[in-house]
Design an enzyme around this catalytic site. Structure first.
Site, PDB file in Angstrom:
ATOM      1  N   LYS A  38       1.070 -10.826   7.110  1.00 58.29           N
ATOM      2  CA  LYS A  38       1.269  -9.411   7.440  1.00 58.29           C
ATOM      3  C   LYS A  38      -0.098  -8.950   7.922  1.00 58.29           C
ATOM      4  O   LYS A  38      -1.046  -8.832   7.138  1.00 58.29           O
ATOM      5  CB  LYS A  38       1.717  -8.632   6.209  1.00 58.29           C
ATOM      6  CG  LYS A  38       1.683  -7.124   6.387  1.00 58.29           C
ATOM      7  CD  LYS A  38       2.472  -6.456   5.283  1.00 58.29           C
ATOM      8  CE  LYS A  38       2.047  -5.024   5.007  1.00 58.29           C
ATOM      9  NZ  LYS A  38       1.787  -4.206   6.176  1.00 58.29           N
TER      10      LYS A  38
ATOM     11  N   GLY B 120       1.016  -4.758  11.258  1.00 58.65           N
ATOM     12  CA  GLY B 120       1.047  -3.669  10.273  1.00 58.65           C
ATOM     13  C   GLY B 120       0.348  -2.391  10.682  1.00 58.65           C
ATOM     14  O   GLY B 120       0.173  -1.502   9.851  1.00 58.65           O
TER      15      GLY B 120
ATOM     16  N   SER C  97       0.845  -1.210   0.000  1.00 56.35           N
ATOM     17  CA  SER C  97       0.000   0.000   0.000  1.00 56.35           C
ATOM     18  C   SER C  97       0.869   1.245   0.000  1.00 56.35           C
ATOM     19  O   SER C  97       0.644   2.185  -0.774  1.00 56.35           O
ATOM     20  CB  SER C  97      -0.882   0.034   1.253  1.00 56.35           C
ATOM     21  OG  SER C  97      -1.424  -1.224   1.523  1.00 56.35           O
ATOM     22  N   THR C  98       1.873   1.247   0.866  1.00 54.93           N
ATOM     23  CA  THR C  98       2.759   2.400   0.993  1.00 54.93           C
ATOM     24  C   THR C  98       3.532   2.642  -0.304  1.00 54.93           C
ATOM     25  O   THR C  98       3.875   3.781  -0.627  1.00 54.93           O
ATOM     26  CB  THR C  98       3.758   2.152   2.154  1.00 54.93           C
ATOM     27  OG1 THR C  98       2.998   1.807   3.315  1.00 54.93           O
ATOM     28  CG2 THR C  98       4.619   3.357   2.434  1.00 54.93           C
TER      29      THR C  98
ATOM     30  N   ASP D 237       1.166   0.487  12.849  1.00 59.39           N
ATOM     31  CA  ASP D 237       2.331   0.978  13.591  1.00 59.39           C
ATOM     32  C   ASP D 237       1.934   1.593  14.940  1.00 59.39           C
ATOM     33  O   ASP D 237       2.686   1.518  15.906  1.00 59.39           O
ATOM     34  CB  ASP D 237       3.093   2.030  12.755  1.00 59.39           C
ATOM     35  CG  ASP D 237       3.344   1.568  11.317  1.00 59.39           C
ATOM     36  OD1 ASP D 237       2.970   0.438  10.983  1.00 59.39           O
ATOM     37  OD2 ASP D 237       3.897   2.356  10.546  1.00 59.39           O
ATOM     38  N   GLU D 238       0.731   2.188  14.970  1.00 61.74           N
ATOM     39  CA  GLU D 238       0.257   2.867  16.176  1.00 61.74           C
ATOM     40  C   GLU D 238       0.006   1.899  17.327  1.00 61.74           C
ATOM     41  O   GLU D 238      -0.059   2.282  18.488  1.00 61.74           O
ATOM     42  CB  GLU D 238      -1.088   3.570  15.902  1.00 61.74           C
ATOM     43  CG  GLU D 238      -1.099   4.578  14.802  1.00 61.74           C
ATOM     44  CD  GLU D 238      -1.297   3.983  13.391  1.00 61.74           C
ATOM     45  OE1 GLU D 238      -0.898   2.827  13.154  1.00 61.74           O
ATOM     46  OE2 GLU D 238      -1.840   4.689  12.551  1.00 61.74           O
TER      47      GLU D 238
ATOM     48  N   TYR E 187      -1.153 -11.011   3.009  1.00 57.11           N
ATOM     49  CA  TYR E 187      -1.288  -9.603   3.410  1.00 57.11           C
ATOM     50  C   TYR E 187      -2.764  -9.377   3.752  1.00 57.11           C
ATOM     51  O   TYR E 187      -3.615  -9.302   2.874  1.00 57.11           O
ATOM     52  CB  TYR E 187      -0.825  -8.706   2.265  1.00 57.11           C
ATOM     53  CG  TYR E 187      -0.838  -7.209   2.543  1.00 57.11           C
ATOM     54  CD1 TYR E 187      -1.128  -6.686   3.798  1.00 57.11           C
ATOM     55  CD2 TYR E 187      -0.548  -6.310   1.528  1.00 57.11           C
ATOM     56  CE1 TYR E 187      -1.127  -5.321   4.033  1.00 57.11           C
ATOM     57  CE2 TYR E 187      -0.535  -4.938   1.752  1.00 57.11           C
ATOM     58  CZ  TYR E 187      -0.830  -4.447   3.003  1.00 57.11           C
ATOM     59  OH  TYR E 187      -0.832  -3.086   3.229  1.00 57.11           O
TER      60      TYR E 187
ATOM     61  N   THR F 298      -2.404  -6.419   9.268  1.00 54.67           N
ATOM     62  CA  THR F 298      -2.714  -4.994   9.453  1.00 54.67           C
ATOM     63  C   THR F 298      -4.164  -4.900   9.883  1.00 54.67           C
ATOM     64  O   THR F 298      -5.080  -4.787   9.059  1.00 54.67           O
ATOM     65  CB  THR F 298      -2.457  -4.196   8.149  1.00 54.67           C
ATOM     66  OG1 THR F 298      -1.105  -4.382   7.746  1.00 54.67           O
ATOM     67  CG2 THR F 298      -2.701  -2.702   8.381  1.00 54.67           C
TER      68      THR F 298
ATOM     69  N   ILE G  65       5.778  -4.517  10.004  1.00 53.80           N
ATOM     70  CA  ILE G  65       6.030  -3.951   8.675  1.00 53.80           C
ATOM     71  C   ILE G  65       5.187  -2.689   8.595  1.00 53.80           C
ATOM     72  O   ILE G  65       3.971  -2.757   8.799  1.00 53.80           O
ATOM     73  CB  ILE G  65       5.585  -4.923   7.555  1.00 53.80           C
ATOM     74  CG1 ILE G  65       6.337  -6.251   7.639  1.00 53.80           C
ATOM     75  CG2 ILE G  65       5.754  -4.271   6.181  1.00 53.80           C
ATOM     76  CD1 ILE G  65       5.814  -7.336   6.694  1.00 53.80           C
TER      77      ILE G  65
END
Ligand code: NGF
Length: 292
Positions: free
Chosen positions: A164, A188, A46-47, A190-191, A136, A166, A205
């Site tokens: 992964k 996934g 995505s990033t 990060d927060e 993912y 998220t 990640i």
């Protein structure tokens, strides 16, 4: 030496006219290796804006990232696509032409595929390939939520080595962790990393590690040393940083932060926003606040 692995989700640099800016992408690979000392890079997720790129551009990204990293960190090529033939072509290219050892694929999205169809997609991508794959899973953007039992059915394919993950569903994370202790789980969001560490993930990640990796490595170190207060303090600062970045527009701002760090990271592809003077000023403030 910490046990958990930290991967940056690599950004793709674009020029103003939408063409790929290879120098910018290579510079971000270098920054992650030379400055962040990152364990690995997740390429074309995505990033990386991969879902807005055509097949040839996605292949080109795999090629230049692999070439620039030159074996200095782990690499994962995200090959997933709504078009299964494209996903298979990308997987074959990444593994057989370039030499990636690990691939990943987002769950097929947009159409409401049933579980058998999702399993077919993963098995078809992997058929005939000597590789390993991370699922993912990103329900917030794909609309696809898999249960622990369904992850288990996907794991019946021995080439599927993990997820992964998220997703903020911590009950699901705990269920999957307990049921599949030998599979890799890379978190996934990060927060929410600290909560995921408690539940036993193998690493993370994410997009925000591109600039913030040092703080997150310190957080993981503190967590592994049993210093939860310090780990929480670092997560608080990380989340202040992430909230500021999101308020300033996530992906364009990470590229602007690279610019602040002396890396010309280009800009995002349309229709993502081109940087405005206000966004640039915002990024300069964020950089000064968290990285100077
Ligand atoms: O950008 C998203 C969208 N998630 C990333 C990450 O999970 C995606 C996450 O780092 C990723 O790694 C990739 O596929 O490239 C967030 O950007 C971060 O937690 C800020 O919200 O969900």
């Amino acid at each position: 030496m910490i046990m958990k692995k930290l991967y940056s989700a690599l950004m793709t640099a674009f020029n103003e006219d939408g063409s790929m800016n290879d120098a910018g992408t290579r510079a971000m690979v270098r920054y992650n290796i030379d400055v962040n000392h990152i364990d690995g890079l997740y390429i074309g997720g995505s990033t990386g804006e991969a879902f807005m790129m055509n097949t040839e551009e996605r292949k080109h990204l795999f090629k230049i990232a692999f070439d620039e990293a030159a074996g200095q960190c782990d690499l994962i090529a995200q090959v997933g696509s709504i078009n299964l033939n494209e996903a298979k072509e990308l997987a074959d290219y990444a593994v057989n032409t370039i030499g990636y050892k690990t691939i990943s694929a987002v769950t097929p999205f947009y159409y409401p595929f049933n579980f058998d169809q999702i399993k077919y997609y993963y098995d078809a991508i992997l058929e005939g390939l000597d590789t390993q794959l991370l699922i993912y899973s990103l329900p917030a953007l794909t609309g696809v939520s898999l249960t622990a039992e369904q992850f288990g059915k996907l794991f019946e394919n021995p080439k599927i080595i993990g997820i992964k993950f998220t997703n903020a569903d911590f009950l699901l994370l705990e269920r999957v962790r307990k049921a599949f202790p030998d599979k890799l789980i890379y978190f996934g969001s990060d927060e929410m990393l600290l909560s995921a560490l408690v539940l036993g993930v193998d690493g993370a990640i994410g997009s925000t590690f591109n600039l913030n990796a040092k703080r997150v490595f310190d957080e993981i170190k503190a967590f592994e040393a049993g210093d939860n207060a310090k780990a929480l303090e670092l997560q608080h600062t990380t989340n202040d940083y992430i909230m500021d970045v999101i308020d300033n527009d996530l992906y364009p701002t990470i590229k602007l932060l690279f610019h602040e760090a002396g890396v010309d990271a280009g800009q995002c592809s349309k229709p993502m926003n081109a940087p405005t003077p206000e966004m640039k000023a915002g990024a300069a403030k964020i950089y000064a606040k968290y990285f100077k």
